[in-house]
Scaffold this active site. Structure first.
Site, PDB file in Angstrom:
ATOM      1  CB  SER A  38      -0.871   0.057   1.266  1.00 26.30           C
ATOM      2  OG  SER A  38      -1.737  -1.008   1.315  1.00 26.30           O
ATOM      3  CG  HIS A  69      -3.016  -2.055  -3.576  1.00 26.10           C
ATOM      4  ND1 HIS A  69      -1.947  -2.864  -3.303  1.00 26.10           N
ATOM      5  CD2 HIS A  69      -3.447  -1.594  -2.390  1.00 26.10           C
ATOM      6  CE1 HIS A  69      -1.746  -2.902  -2.006  1.00 26.10           C
ATOM      7  NE2 HIS A  69      -2.643  -2.134  -1.426  1.00 26.10           N
ATOM      8  CG  HIS A  91      -4.824  -6.941   0.163  1.00 28.42           C
ATOM      9  ND1 HIS A  91      -4.815  -6.165  -0.965  1.00 28.42           N
ATOM     10  CD2 HIS A  91      -3.743  -6.590   0.892  1.00 28.42           C
ATOM     11  CE1 HIS A  91      -3.766  -5.354  -0.915  1.00 28.42           C
ATOM     12  NE2 HIS A  91      -3.097  -5.599   0.184  1.00 28.42           N
ATOM     13  CE1 TYR A  93      -8.315  -4.879   1.275  1.00 31.14           C
ATOM     14  CE2 TYR A  93      -6.590  -5.619   2.757  1.00 31.14           C
ATOM     15  CZ  TYR A  93      -7.014  -4.798   1.741  1.00 31.14           C
ATOM     16  OH  TYR A  93      -6.147  -3.900   1.172  1.00 31.14           O
ATOM     17  CD  GLU A  94      -8.029  -6.690  -3.106  1.00 27.98           C
ATOM     18  OE1 GLU A  94      -8.344  -6.260  -4.222  1.00 27.98           O
ATOM     19  OE2 GLU A  94      -6.885  -7.088  -2.817  1.00 27.98           O
ATOM     20  CB  ALA A 121       1.295  -0.176   4.633  1.00 29.11           C
ATOM     21  CG  MET A 219      -5.012  -6.005   7.021  1.00 29.50           C
ATOM     22  SD  MET A 219      -6.303  -4.867   6.463  1.00 29.50           S
ATOM     23  CE  MET A 219      -6.517  -3.849   7.924  1.00 29.50           C
ATOM     24  CB  SER A 220      -0.398  -7.925   2.546  1.00 23.51           C
ATOM     25  OG  SER A 220       0.586  -7.108   3.115  1.00 23.51           O
ATOM     26  CG  ASN A 243      -1.215   2.804  11.205  1.00 23.98           C
ATOM     27  OD1 ASN A 243      -0.990   2.319  10.100  1.00 23.98           O
ATOM     28  ND2 ASN A 243      -1.769   2.123  12.188  1.00 23.98           N
ATOM     29  CG  HIS A 255      -6.800   3.278   3.091  1.00 21.73           C
ATOM     30  ND1 HIS A 255      -5.875   2.254   3.216  1.00 21.73           N
ATOM     31  CD2 HIS A 255      -6.982   3.441   1.751  1.00 21.73           C
ATOM     32  CE1 HIS A 255      -5.519   1.829   2.007  1.00 21.73           C
ATOM     33  NE2 HIS A 255      -6.172   2.529   1.103  1.00 21.73           N
TER      34      HIS A 255
HETATM   35  N1  HPA Z   1      -3.440  -2.619  11.007  1.00 26.03           N
HETATM   36  C1  HPA Z   1      -3.497  -3.511   9.989  1.00 26.03           C
HETATM   37  N2  HPA Z   1      -2.976  -3.279   8.810  1.00 26.03           N
HETATM   38  C2  HPA Z   1      -2.351  -2.108   8.605  1.00 26.03           C
HETATM   39  C3  HPA Z   1      -2.248  -1.137   9.613  1.00 26.03           C
HETATM   40  C4  HPA Z   1      -2.820  -1.404  10.889  1.00 26.03           C
HETATM   41  O1  HPA Z   1      -2.771  -0.607  11.828  1.00 26.03           O
HETATM   42  N3  HPA Z   1      -1.562  -0.080   9.082  1.00 26.03           N
HETATM   43  C5  HPA Z   1      -1.264  -0.425   7.799  1.00 26.03           C
HETATM   44  N4  HPA Z   1      -1.728  -1.647   7.507  1.00 26.03           N
END
Ligand code: HPA
Length: 300
Positions: A38, A69, A91, A93-94, A121, A219-220, A243, A255
């Protein structure tokens, strides 16, 4: 049923996709590949002589659905060393199953890739981690709840029960750390917790992940790393902390901030990845004279 469960078997689909890439870009394909996470798609700009194949022109390739993406296979070079860049990943989640998510890694396997650099990320679970920090994955917790190797195993891809003792190559980690040191960039080791998403975690979930030994969350990465290891590739995981994870700081997670942190870190990460690629290619990065090309990186 996902698209990768229809028609020819997974191996044939991966071979057909690899063949389309070979036809479009020439043979042989580079032996090193980078998956861009990301906000990190801009890394392709750091490579010269680019040949671009949109995912939409590759048979059996899914198309990404998430902002930030793109969807291209890019072959580019850094000081004579070529690499395959996957600009855009898939991903869980998609809505894809993990065989679809990891299909590009199977295609890379068919192309002969031996070294895979995964970028991602992540949220910083360890309280000292701040946006802009870069971590090198030392291990992961696959908490998605399923595994990309679940289901019938085609021995042409690898073993039924592949060893996961060293998912992230110690040798590559040491190389990355040495190159980071040369660049004056901090690169700390981190255990990556992989969750299905797409909602970010709750503070209670982050406390749980911390208790489980996680340093960062995302998440990847984990499914791709598992498939790459089954394929016998050496894997390097470089994750940007975009973050502080939920509850670590009072601020909510957005995001847009994740993408922006990715953009900011792209020059520094690009520089590090280039140096790692040159090392893997057997070129001494210190001798190729591109230091100073990017602004100095100073973590917040
Ligand atoms: N959690 C999950 N996935 C992420 C985060 C997070 O805080 N930041 C970037 N990808």
């Amino acid at each position: 049923m996902s698209p990768t469960h229809q028609g020819p078997d997974l191996y044939s689909r991966a071979e057909e996709a690899a063949e389309a890439i070979r036809r479009a870009t020439g043979d042989p394909a580079p032996r090193i590949a980078v998956v861009l996470g990301s906000g990190l798609n801009g890394l392709v700009e750091r490579f010269g002589d680019r040949r671009v194949v949109p995912y939409s022109q590759i048979p059996h390739f899914p198309t990404p659905t998430v902002a930030g993406h793109a969807g291209n296979v890019v072959i580019g070079s850094v000081d004579g060393a070529e690499a395959i860049l996957l600009q855009g990943r898939f991903h869980y989640y998609e809505g894809h199953d993990l065989r679809t998510v990891t299909f590009p890694v199977r295609v890379l396997q068919r192309l002969g890739v031996q070294t895979l650099i995964l970028t991602a990320a992540t949220g910083g679970v360890r309280p000292e981690l701040r946006p802009g920090n870069l971590v090198c994955l030392s291990d992961h917790l696959n908490l998605i709840g399923t595994n990309p190797l679940r289901g019938p195993n085609d021995p042409r891809f690898g073993e039924r029960f592949p060893d996961m003792t060293e998912v992230y190559s110690k040798k590559l980690r040491n190389s990355a750390k040495e190159e980071a040191r040369r660049l004056g960039v901090q690169l700390v080791s981190a255990v990556y917790a992989c969750l299905p998403g797409p909602s970010y975690e709750t503070p209670a979930e982050i406390r749980m992940l911390r208790a489980l030994g996680a340093d960062v969350v995302g998440m990847s990465t984990a499914p791709e790393a598992i498939v790459a290891r089954q394929a016998g590739m050496d894997v390097l995981g470089l994750a940007l902390v975009t973050n502080a994870a939920a509850g670590v700081l009072p601020a909510p997670i957005r995001h847009e901030d994740v993408l922006e942190a990715g953009l900011k870190a792209t020059p520094m990460l690009g520089k590090l990845i280039r140096r790692v690629i040159l090392r893997v290619a057997g070129v001494a990065p210190g001798n190729v004279g591109f230091s100073g090309e990017f602004p100095t990186y100073r973590p917040d």
